[in-house]
Design an enzyme around this catalytic site. Structure first.
Site, PDB file in Angstrom:
ATOM      1  N   GLY A   1     -39.753  50.475  27.524  1.00  0.00           N
ATOM      2  CA  GLY A   1     -38.717  50.112  26.561  1.00  0.00           C
ATOM      3  C   GLY A   1     -37.543  49.367  27.142  1.00  0.00           C
TER       4      GLY A   1
ATOM      5  N   HIS B   1     -30.219  48.457  35.363  1.00  0.00           N
ATOM      6  CA  HIS B   1     -29.113  49.344  35.024  1.00  0.00           C
ATOM      7  C   HIS B   1     -29.622  50.774  35.010  1.00  0.00           C
ATOM      8  CE1 HIS B   1     -31.129  47.827  31.413  1.00  0.00           C
ATOM      9  NE2 HIS B   1     -30.937  49.028  30.880  1.00  0.00           N
TER      10      HIS B   1
ATOM     11  N   HIS C   1     -29.131  54.350  33.206  1.00  0.00           N
ATOM     12  CA  HIS C   1     -28.571  55.092  32.076  1.00  0.00           C
ATOM     13  C   HIS C   1     -28.112  56.445  32.598  1.00  0.00           C
ATOM     14  CE1 HIS C   1     -30.487  52.666  28.718  1.00  0.00           C
ATOM     15  NE2 HIS C   1     -31.250  52.309  29.724  1.00  0.00           N
TER      16      HIS C   1
HETATM   17  P1  AMP Z   1     -32.888  49.314  28.347  1.00  0.00           P
HETATM   18  O1  AMP Z   1     -33.645  49.534  27.062  1.00  0.00           O
HETATM   19  O2  AMP Z   1     -33.209  50.308  29.420  1.00  0.00           O
HETATM   20  O3  AMP Z   1     -33.040  47.878  28.822  1.00  0.00           O
HETATM   21  O4  AMP Z   1     -31.372  49.562  28.005  1.00  0.00           O
HETATM   22  C1  AMP Z   1     -30.525  48.605  27.461  1.00  0.00           C
HETATM   23  C2  AMP Z   1     -29.387  49.325  26.826  1.00  0.00           C
HETATM   24  O5  AMP Z   1     -28.332  48.415  26.607  1.00  0.00           O
HETATM   25  C3  AMP Z   1     -29.729  49.955  25.477  1.00  0.00           C
HETATM   26  O6  AMP Z   1     -29.524  51.366  25.540  1.00  0.00           O
HETATM   27  C4  AMP Z   1     -28.741  49.270  24.516  1.00  0.00           C
HETATM   28  O7  AMP Z   1     -28.250  50.143  23.518  1.00  0.00           O
HETATM   29  C5  AMP Z   1     -27.649  48.810  25.459  1.00  0.00           C
HETATM   30  N1  AMP Z   1     -26.872  47.672  24.997  1.00  0.00           N
HETATM   31  C6  AMP Z   1     -27.332  46.512  24.454  1.00  0.00           C
HETATM   32  N2  AMP Z   1     -26.315  45.681  24.194  1.00  0.00           N
HETATM   33  C7  AMP Z   1     -25.177  46.321  24.584  1.00  0.00           C
HETATM   34  C8  AMP Z   1     -23.798  45.967  24.572  1.00  0.00           C
HETATM   35  N3  AMP Z   1     -23.370  44.778  24.119  1.00  0.00           N
HETATM   36  N4  AMP Z   1     -22.917  46.875  25.052  1.00  0.00           N
HETATM   37  C9  AMP Z   1     -23.323  48.065  25.501  1.00  0.00           C
HETATM   38  N5  AMP Z   1     -24.620  48.457  25.560  1.00  0.00           N
HETATM   39  C10 AMP Z   1     -25.539  47.584  25.104  1.00  0.00           C
END
Ligand code: AMP
Ligand code: ZN
Length: 117
Positions: free
Chosen positions: A96, A103, A105
């Protein structure tokens, strides 16, 4: 320092796009996830643009290691360390991954199941 001008997290890291920043230094920027999956959901992002875990080499060991160190320090500052928290890194479609700048989480403030979904 390598950045990608079209990358969302590079743009947040340089201040071009606003986010709720909880910590920053010269190695990482950490901000609240826009779509939180737990009472605390912080993204800890290295300033260096690395697309995925598959792009890592020994050269990135320091920046990736420091990203985990910073995540643990942020968790301690938020007093998540005694209850417990979870660090997650998604790679690729099956896991996902949606933003192609690595990054961590940092999730806390609730119980987490195992195995994860
Ligand atoms: P992943 O799915 O591991 O690539 O995580 C990407 C994360 O970035 C998701 O949890 C999104 O909710 C978060 N995300 C996307 N756009 C933004 C934004 N502009 N500011 C903060 N978080 C974001
Ligand atoms: Zn980037």
């Amino acid at each position: 320092m390598a950045t990608n001008e079209r990358c969302l997290f590079c743009r947040i890291a340089c201040g071009e796009i606003t986010a709720k920043i909880v910590f920053e230094d010269d190695i990482v920027v950490a901000f609240n996830d826009i779509n939180p999956q737990a009472p605390t959901h912080v993204l800890v992002v290295p300033r260096t643009h690395i697309s995925t875990l598959d792009d890592l080499d020994e050269e990135e060991a320091n920046v990736v290691g420091m990203t985990i160190v910073r995540a643990s320090q942020i968790a301690r500052n938020l007093q998540l360390n005694s209850e417990g928290y979870r660090l997650v890194v998604n790679h690729g479609e099956a896991a996902g991954q949606t933003v192609f700048h690595i990054h961590v989480h940092l999730l806390g403030g609730r119980n987490f199941g195992w195995p994860p979904g």
